[in-house]
Design a protein around this motif. Sequence first.
Motif, PDB file in Angstrom:
ATOM      1  N   PRO A   1       1.133  -1.109   0.180  1.00 57.86           N
ATOM      2  CA  PRO A   1      -0.323  -0.023   0.223  1.00 57.86           C
ATOM      3  C   PRO A   1       0.827   0.985   0.320  1.00 57.86           C
ATOM      4  CG  PRO A   1      -0.897  -1.208   1.844  1.00 57.86           C
ATOM      5  CD  PRO A   1       0.614  -1.665   1.107  1.00 57.86           C
ATOM      6  N   LYS A   2       2.216   1.375   0.443  1.00 61.74           N
ATOM      7  CA  LYS A   2       3.149   2.381   0.645  1.00 61.74           C
ATOM      8  C   LYS A   2       4.293   2.089   1.167  1.00 61.74           C
ATOM      9  CE  LYS A   2       2.215   3.822   5.596  1.00 61.74           C
ATOM     10  NZ  LYS A   2       2.506   4.756   6.242  1.00 61.74           N
ATOM     11  N   PRO A   3       5.233   2.785   0.262  1.00 58.42           N
ATOM     12  CA  PRO A   3       6.683   1.718   0.780  1.00 58.42           C
ATOM     13  C   PRO A   3       6.762   2.178   2.404  1.00 58.42           C
ATOM     14  CG  PRO A   3       6.874   4.242  -1.190  1.00 58.42           C
ATOM     15  CD  PRO A   3       4.591   3.348  -0.271  1.00 58.42           C
ATOM     16  N   PRO A   4       7.971   1.167   3.058  1.00 65.22           N
ATOM     17  CA  PRO A   4       8.633   1.332   4.284  1.00 65.22           C
ATOM     18  C   PRO A   4       9.040   2.810   4.708  1.00 65.22           C
ATOM     19  CG  PRO A   4       9.643  -0.606   2.554  1.00 65.22           C
ATOM     20  CD  PRO A   4       8.665  -0.109   1.769  1.00 65.22           C
ATOM     21  N   ALA A   5       8.913   2.482   5.214  1.00 63.61           N
ATOM     22  CA  ALA A   5      10.024   4.297   6.184  1.00 63.61           C
ATOM     23  C   ALA A   5      10.978   4.433   6.478  1.00 63.61           C
ATOM     24  CB  ALA A   5       9.209   4.480   7.564  1.00 63.61           C
ATOM     25  N   TRP A   6      12.320   2.951   5.724  1.00 60.85           N
ATOM     26  CA  TRP A   6      13.397   2.875   5.513  1.00 60.85           C
ATOM     27  C   TRP A   6      14.129   3.258   3.851  1.00 60.85           C
ATOM     28  CZ3 TRP A   6      13.847  -0.101   1.661  1.00 60.85           C
ATOM     29  CH2 TRP A   6      13.841  -1.454   1.163  1.00 60.85           C
ATOM     30  N   ALA A   7      12.572   3.800   2.788  1.00 57.41           N
ATOM     31  CA  ALA A   7      12.668   3.493   2.080  1.00 57.41           C
ATOM     32  C   ALA A   7      13.601   5.152   1.891  1.00 57.41           C
ATOM     33  CB  ALA A   7      11.659   3.223   1.256  1.00 57.41           C
ATOM     34  N   ALA A   8      13.125   5.757   2.285  1.00 51.44           N
ATOM     35  CA  ALA A   8      13.271   7.462   1.860  1.00 51.44           C
ATOM     36  C   ALA A   8      14.103   7.644   2.055  1.00 51.44           C
ATOM     37  CB  ALA A   8      11.928   7.790   2.723  1.00 51.44           C
ATOM     38  N   LYS A   9      15.453   7.423   3.162  1.00 49.02           N
ATOM     39  CA  LYS A   9      16.499   7.553   3.514  1.00 49.02           C
ATOM     40  C   LYS A   9      17.580   6.585   2.558  1.00 49.02           C
ATOM     41  CE  LYS A   9      14.864  10.192   7.710  1.00 49.02           C
ATOM     42  NZ  LYS A   9      15.260  10.611   8.792  1.00 49.02           N
ATOM     43  N   ALA A  10      17.305   5.680   1.885  1.00 51.91           N
ATOM     44  CA  ALA A  10      18.042   5.132   1.292  1.00 51.91           C
ATOM     45  C   ALA A  10      18.558   5.342  -0.431  1.00 51.91           C
ATOM     46  CB  ALA A  10      17.002   3.463   1.552  1.00 51.91           C
TER      47      ALA A  10
END
Length: 141
Positions: free
Chosen positions: A116-125
């Motif tokens: 449904p939405k990207p995992p939170a860690w993806a934003a800073k990877a």
Amino acid sequence: MTTTEKDRDILARTLWGEARGEGLEGQIAVAWTIRNRVFDGKSKSWWGEGYAGVCLKPWQFSCWNQNDPNYAYLSGDKPIPAGQFAQAQRAADQVMSGAVPDPTGGATHYYATTMPKPPAWAAKATQTLRLGQHVFFKEVP
């Protein structure tokens, strides 16, 4: 590093559970994220030891969560369709032997775009590859 038949079997089961709809290229990419964790350069890795240890690390590959619909197949309670599993075994063999290059650029993480939405860690990877319904990353905080 010595690998065992158990490592091969667990890796192939993980590839089937995580990427059976992706074709051989997509399964190879997922296998490389696992290999990158296995060979992270640490003597005692947080990820686990060997392919089986990395794949079975709790909460890392959702197909091994007991509440996941794939778990019944991976645990042996239901049979995995032979043709589908043969492809996952080929991908596991090719990656474990180093016969194919890493298409992910060193990724240790991925997520399925069907979430449904990207995992939170993806934003800073750092994103390294988008292939099929998976997005791959390295340098995950």
